[in-house]
Design a protein around this motif. Structure first.
Motif, PDB file in Angstrom:
ATOM      1  N   GLU A  56       1.473   0.909 -10.650  1.00 49.38           N
ATOM      2  CA  GLU A  56       1.418  -0.364 -10.392  1.00 49.38           C
ATOM      3  C   GLU A  56       2.573  -1.094 -11.165  1.00 49.38           C
ATOM      4  N   SER A  84      -5.743   3.729  -4.450  1.00 47.50           N
ATOM      5  CA  SER A  84      -6.003   2.245  -4.372  1.00 47.50           C
ATOM      6  C   SER A  84      -5.786   1.576  -5.522  1.00 47.50           C
ATOM      7  N   SER A  85      -5.570   0.361  -5.334  1.00 50.86           N
ATOM      8  CA  SER A  85      -5.358  -0.450  -6.720  1.00 50.86           C
ATOM      9  C   SER A  85      -6.127  -1.705  -6.381  1.00 50.86           C
ATOM     10  N   GLU A  86      -6.727  -2.255  -7.411  1.00 47.54           N
ATOM     11  CA  GLU A  86      -7.190  -3.602  -7.474  1.00 47.54           C
ATOM     12  C   GLU A  86      -6.450  -4.744  -7.737  1.00 47.54           C
ATOM     13  N   LYS A  90       1.001  -1.191  -0.023  1.00 44.04           N
ATOM     14  CA  LYS A  90      -0.053  -0.093   0.012  1.00 44.04           C
ATOM     15  C   LYS A  90       1.024   1.358   0.040  1.00 44.04           C
ATOM     16  N   GLU A  91       1.808   1.203   0.785  1.00 44.71           N
ATOM     17  CA  GLU A  91       2.665   2.331   0.868  1.00 44.71           C
ATOM     18  C   GLU A  91       3.649   2.789  -0.182  1.00 44.71           C
ATOM     19  N   LYS A 118       1.633   4.104  -3.078  1.00 48.33           N
ATOM     20  CA  LYS A 118       1.653   5.438  -2.483  1.00 48.33           C
ATOM     21  C   LYS A 118       2.672   6.357  -3.057  1.00 48.33           C
ATOM     22  N   THR A 148      -3.079  -7.119  -7.420  1.00 52.97           N
ATOM     23  CA  THR A 148      -2.477  -7.859  -6.444  1.00 52.97           C
ATOM     24  C   THR A 148      -0.811  -7.938  -6.800  1.00 52.97           C
ATOM     25  N   GLU A 172      -6.914   9.046  -0.846  1.00 54.33           N
ATOM     26  CA  GLU A 172      -6.155   7.902  -0.792  1.00 54.33           C
ATOM     27  C   GLU A 172      -6.203   7.057  -2.238  1.00 54.33           C
TER      28      GLU A 172
END
Lengths: 183, 156
Positions: free
Chosen positions: A47, B67-69, A30-31, A34, B71, B65
């Motif tokens: 990503e 967020s990503s789906e 998560k971090e 970010k 993984t 925030e």
């Protein structure tokens, strides 16, 4: 995850356990995302960069010699972001840096500031206009809540340099936000 | 004279401005903290500067925030060596082998192993040939060893 559990997972990863390394990924992804997103300003690039960073972290986990794993992993993410920015520069693709900034579905009302879509875009744009080193210092401090010591480990520079990068970065950001009438 | 002097002398305000970020982050020492707070009480401009920086940080913290789906995982498949990697490994080994053989040939010739009479193909410049041979031995030997060490570490 506490320190004991973390060092156990690091040890197992160093012995080749993919599952242990995936547990570490889960803890920090998560971090890491970010940081990558705020540096690059684009979610899909962020990503991809994170996946690349995790892969290179896996390859070099044997070289991790203790200390803060968080700082180690974030320095890999920051390096991967820097490579991505260099690639972009080569492609002269800088105008694509603001496309998919996450926007609030409705305006976010906080203490005394209403964050409109325009404001969110303006803040992200201003962040992207900072020089890389200043941007990274501000992001690590504000979005990942790292202290100056940890930031200096990620950026591999002395504490004084962290202080001046943060100071210059924030002043510049303030000026840019003022120009955009966000402050 | 005044501007010249200003270059070397930091005013209390400029010093305060340099420390404002550290102050906001709680990273100032006790003495610096006391001096800065005392100055902020008396200087309106620095106080405004402090407020504007505080607002900037506040604004940054209020960003939505991300967020990503997706993984992020390392797959067993990705970890094992691909056929392309294997080919590259063979190429590395071949380059290291050739470099070391050439280095040995150079040092052998340097020691007149192949021409016992000591005749040089460059006639009157035997020192040149010996120099080149020695140089090639060092360069090729270092290259070969470097590749071998790299391969050994990777295997480990």
């Amino acid at each position: 995850m506490d320190d004991v559990e973390e060092s156990k997972l690091i040890g197992l990863s160093q012995q080749g356990s993919v599952d242990a390394f995936n547990a570490l990924i889960e803890c920090y992804q998560k971090e890491a995302l970010k940081i990558a997103f705020r540096i690059l300003g684009n979610l899909s690039d962020a990503e991809d960069v994170c996946q690349t960073a995790w892969m290179s972290a896996w390859k070099s986990i044997k070289n991790f010699r203790g200390g803060s794993f968080r700082a180690w992993i974030f320095s890999i993410v920051a390096n991967a972001c820097r490579d991505e920015l260099r690639k972009r520069k080569r492609k002269r693709n800088m105008e694509t840096s603001i496309p998919d900034c996450p926007l609030p579905s409705t305006d976010v009302l906080t203490d005394d500031i209403v964050l409109t879509r325009e404001k969110v875009e303006a803040v992200q744009k201003a962040l992207l206009r900072l020089p890389y080193e200043q941007r990274l210092a501000v992001i690590l401090r504000v979005y990942v809540d790292m202290n100056y010591k940890e930031i200096s480990k990620v950026m591999k520079c002395p504490l004084g340099t962290v202080r001046s990068r943060l100071n210059r970065g924030l002043h510049r950001l303030r000026d840019l936000l003022r120009d955009g009438e966000c402050l | 004279m005044k501007t010249w002097f200003k270059r070397f002398y930091k005013t209390e305000c400029s010093r305060t401005r340099e420390q404002l970020t550290s102050y906001l982050d709680g990273e100032l020492g006790a003495k610096e903290l006391q001096e800065l707070e005392l100055h902020l009480k008396s200087c309106r401009t620095c106080r405004e500067e402090y407020d504007s920086l505080r607002q900037t940080i506040g604004l940054l913290r209020q960003m939505p925030e991300v967020s990503s789906e997706r993984t992020f995982r390392i797959d067993e498949k990705n970890v094992t060596t691909k056929p392309g990697d294997r080919k590259l490994l063979i190429l590395y080994r071949a380059v290291a082998g050739v470099a070391i053989i050439l280095a040995l040939v150079c040092i052998g010739d340097f020691g007149h192993l192949f021409m016992p009479t000591g005749e040089s193909p460059l006639g009157g410049y035997p020192w040149l040939v010996r120099g080149i041979e020695l140089g090639l031995f060092v360069i090729l030997g270092a290259l070969g060893l470097r590749i071998l060490i790299h391969l050994f570490r990777r295997r480990k």
